[in-house]
Design a protein around this motif. Sequence first.
Motif, PDB file in Angstrom:
ATOM      1  N   THR A  15      -6.939  -3.166   1.537  1.00 36.49           N
ATOM      2  CA  THR A  15      -6.651  -3.324   0.114  1.00 36.49           C
ATOM      3  C   THR A  15      -6.221  -1.968  -0.429  1.00 36.49           C
ATOM      4  OG1 THR A  15      -9.042  -3.058  -0.161  1.00 36.49           O
ATOM      5  CG2 THR A  15      -8.172  -5.296  -0.311  1.00 36.49           C
ATOM      6  N   ASP A  16      -5.975  -1.911  -1.741  1.00 39.84           N
ATOM      7  CA  ASP A  16      -5.726  -0.628  -2.391  1.00 39.84           C
ATOM      8  C   ASP A  16      -6.790  -0.455  -3.472  1.00 39.84           C
ATOM      9  OD1 ASP A  16      -4.577   1.744  -3.345  1.00 39.84           O
ATOM     10  OD2 ASP A  16      -3.425   0.632  -4.854  1.00 39.84           O
ATOM     11  N   PRO A  17      -7.795   0.403  -3.252  1.00 35.57           N
ATOM     12  CA  PRO A  17      -7.969   1.311  -2.122  1.00 35.57           C
ATOM     13  C   PRO A  17      -8.477   0.585  -0.877  1.00 35.57           C
ATOM     14  CG  PRO A  17      -9.880   1.434  -3.543  1.00 35.57           C
ATOM     15  CD  PRO A  17      -8.904   0.522  -4.234  1.00 35.57           C
ATOM     16  N   GLU A  18      -8.288   1.236   0.283  1.00 37.15           N
ATOM     17  CA  GLU A  18      -8.842   0.688   1.514  1.00 37.15           C
ATOM     18  C   GLU A  18     -10.359   0.838   1.503  1.00 37.15           C
ATOM     19  OE1 GLU A  18      -5.088   1.570   4.524  1.00 37.15           O
ATOM     20  OE2 GLU A  18      -6.876   2.842   4.629  1.00 37.15           O
ATOM     21  N   ALA A  70       1.996   1.850  -3.487  1.00 41.27           N
ATOM     22  CA  ALA A  70       0.885   2.358  -4.298  1.00 41.27           C
ATOM     23  C   ALA A  70       0.664   3.845  -4.037  1.00 41.27           C
ATOM     24  CB  ALA A  70      -0.385   1.566  -3.996  1.00 41.27           C
ATOM     25  N   ASP A  71       0.740   4.244  -2.762  1.00 43.99           N
ATOM     26  CA  ASP A  71       0.594   5.669  -2.435  1.00 43.99           C
ATOM     27  C   ASP A  71       1.728   6.483  -3.041  1.00 43.99           C
ATOM     28  OD1 ASP A  71      -1.737   5.303  -1.016  1.00 43.99           O
ATOM     29  OD2 ASP A  71      -0.772   5.237   0.947  1.00 43.99           O
ATOM     30  N   THR A 113      -4.320  -8.822  -2.808  1.00 41.84           N
ATOM     31  CA  THR A 113      -3.587  -7.557  -2.867  1.00 41.84           C
ATOM     32  C   THR A 113      -2.134  -7.747  -2.445  1.00 41.84           C
ATOM     33  OG1 THR A 113      -5.598  -6.291  -2.388  1.00 41.84           O
ATOM     34  CG2 THR A 113      -3.493  -5.203  -1.958  1.00 41.84           C
ATOM     35  N   TYR A 137      -6.459  10.303  -7.311  1.00 42.59           N
ATOM     36  CA  TYR A 137      -7.126   9.684  -6.154  1.00 42.59           C
ATOM     37  C   TYR A 137      -8.537   9.244  -6.560  1.00 42.59           C
ATOM     38  CZ  TYR A 137      -8.522   8.979  -1.275  1.00 42.59           C
ATOM     39  OH  TYR A 137      -8.948   8.424  -0.084  1.00 42.59           O
ATOM     40  N   LEU A 155       0.825  -1.209   0.000  1.00 41.50           N
ATOM     41  CA  LEU A 155       0.000   0.000   0.000  1.00 41.50           C
ATOM     42  C   LEU A 155       0.862   1.263   0.000  1.00 41.50           C
ATOM     43  CD1 LEU A 155      -2.820  -1.023   2.516  1.00 41.50           C
ATOM     44  CD2 LEU A 155      -2.662  -1.426   0.057  1.00 41.50           C
ATOM     45  N   ALA A 211      -9.053  -1.846  -8.966  1.00 48.00           N
ATOM     46  CA  ALA A 211      -7.640  -1.621  -8.664  1.00 48.00           C
ATOM     47  C   ALA A 211      -6.835  -2.914  -8.765  1.00 48.00           C
ATOM     48  CB  ALA A 211      -7.503  -1.022  -7.269  1.00 48.00           C
ATOM     49  N   ARG A 222       1.558   7.556  -6.628  1.00 47.90           N
ATOM     50  CA  ARG A 222       0.587   8.603  -6.956  1.00 47.90           C
ATOM     51  C   ARG A 222       1.175  10.004  -6.792  1.00 47.90           C
ATOM     52  NH1 ARG A 222      -2.656   4.902  -3.672  1.00 47.90           N
ATOM     53  NH2 ARG A 222      -3.992   3.688  -5.065  1.00 47.90           N
ATOM     54  N   PRO A 261      -7.709   5.367  -0.821  1.00 46.95           N
ATOM     55  CA  PRO A 261      -6.425   5.262  -0.149  1.00 46.95           C
ATOM     56  C   PRO A 261      -6.426   6.027   1.182  1.00 46.95           C
ATOM     57  CG  PRO A 261      -6.099   5.685  -2.481  1.00 46.95           C
ATOM     58  CD  PRO A 261      -7.563   5.843  -2.221  1.00 46.95           C
TER      59      PRO A 261
END
Length: 482
Positions: A372-375, A72-73, A201, A413, A69, A234, A76, A436
């Motif tokens: 997960t991504d996204p949460e 992944a952030d 994930t 986002y 995660l 995702a 972005r 996220p």
Amino acid sequence: MTQTRTEAPESESLDYDVVVLGAGPVGENVADRTRAAGLSTAIVESELVGGECSYWACMPSKALLRPVLARADARRLPGLSASVQGPLDAGAVLARRNEYTSQWKDDGQVQWLESVGVDLHRGVGRLTGPRTVTVTADGTRRVLTARHAVAVCTGSRALLPGLPGLDEVAPWTSREATSAQAVPGRLVVVGGGVVASEMATAWQGLGSRVTLLVRGKGLLSRMEPFAGELVAEALTEAGADIRTGTSAASVTRENGVVVVVTDAGERIEADEILFATGRAPRTDDIGLETVGLEPGSWLGVDDSLQVTGRDWLYAVGDVNKRALLTHQGKYQARIAGAAIAARAAGEPVADGAWGAHAATADHDAVPQVVFTDPEAASVGLSLAEAEKAGHRVRAVDVDLASVAGAGLYGEGYTGRARMVVDLESETLRGVTFVGPGVGELVHSATVAVVAQVPVARLWHAVPSYPTISEVWLRLLEAYRDA
């Protein structure tokens, strides 16, 4: 209170105020609360003190997911994304996961039990009559008698489907998925719930080629529909193959390769297969038959966690099937421990709604975060659940990307929020966030739901700018303008 001991050649007998079966986080919390109330307490464990959460669930799974995660952030964010396009160091991730499980050793947890004055009995514990637990280990036998209460906190286990020859395949369950020491090249995940979504994930992020076989229409079916939809989008973008309306008809292992044939006749090859298809209570071999209960059954309880018709027996955590979540089990444990202590002291039991001895939140305010991504994070009732329960409600939705804090969190986002409002009381029945970083938002929603805060008062809870929590203001505006 003092304990009495009677020695016998083949066994020993010990008396306590409270005996707890199972030393996972739920059992530990029951024992902590009863011991703090001055009741002598014993806890029985056949595996590791700390239970499923510490070694095969919450802690190892989140240790696996956090780097996935975080990357992944980072991807972005311009200025950082170019530096994190390569693969994760899977060895380092697995090593950190091993540290979080204390290398599957429970010395630290045992020391904590000792520090609060709880006696640990290692071995297989079984009820052998009212208020009596017999512990067997290494040919020895100890009979523990409880003056006031026995608490069953044995948790749940993974439920495998009845496919012929499945044992020979050596499938993964949640335990293997969180403790594996190598990344499989190809992984089939059977299921569409929380464990399936999180482990897909994690292992996809660590380098596996993941195929998800989902019997239903989509992921996370117990949450608002958009939660599963956004998570599936995702996962697909990350490279996972998600097949909905699909079940495994047969599974074999040929020369080390797992071969799955679906109900549509498709053949899928993988290195490992994970079944995340439900849970069953660990009550099949704990002596329930000796107290008139059905072995292997979920245990029905009242809101003080007392088993129906048994004024000395409590069932806390997964075994009562009220809310199969560690934090909710620990909440139940605090309630049960307080109720046991009150009854032992002859004090009144406040078991009415939201009372000190009532696990009311199990019905109305269960929070959950799916990492997960996204949460995906939610508390209380979904729109469908609220309507099914007969409440007159209205749901309002907000695109999380419209909030300044979300844009600052990362480019592109994607997220959504929903608030379910009871039209009669003008309070919240449920809230769901998907995006996220939204896991840290859910407690604010939990407080609003538990406290039954009127919508009119929520206008005075000013969210800090520019944070993602400004979505609260957008939700209130959407409700006002609907």
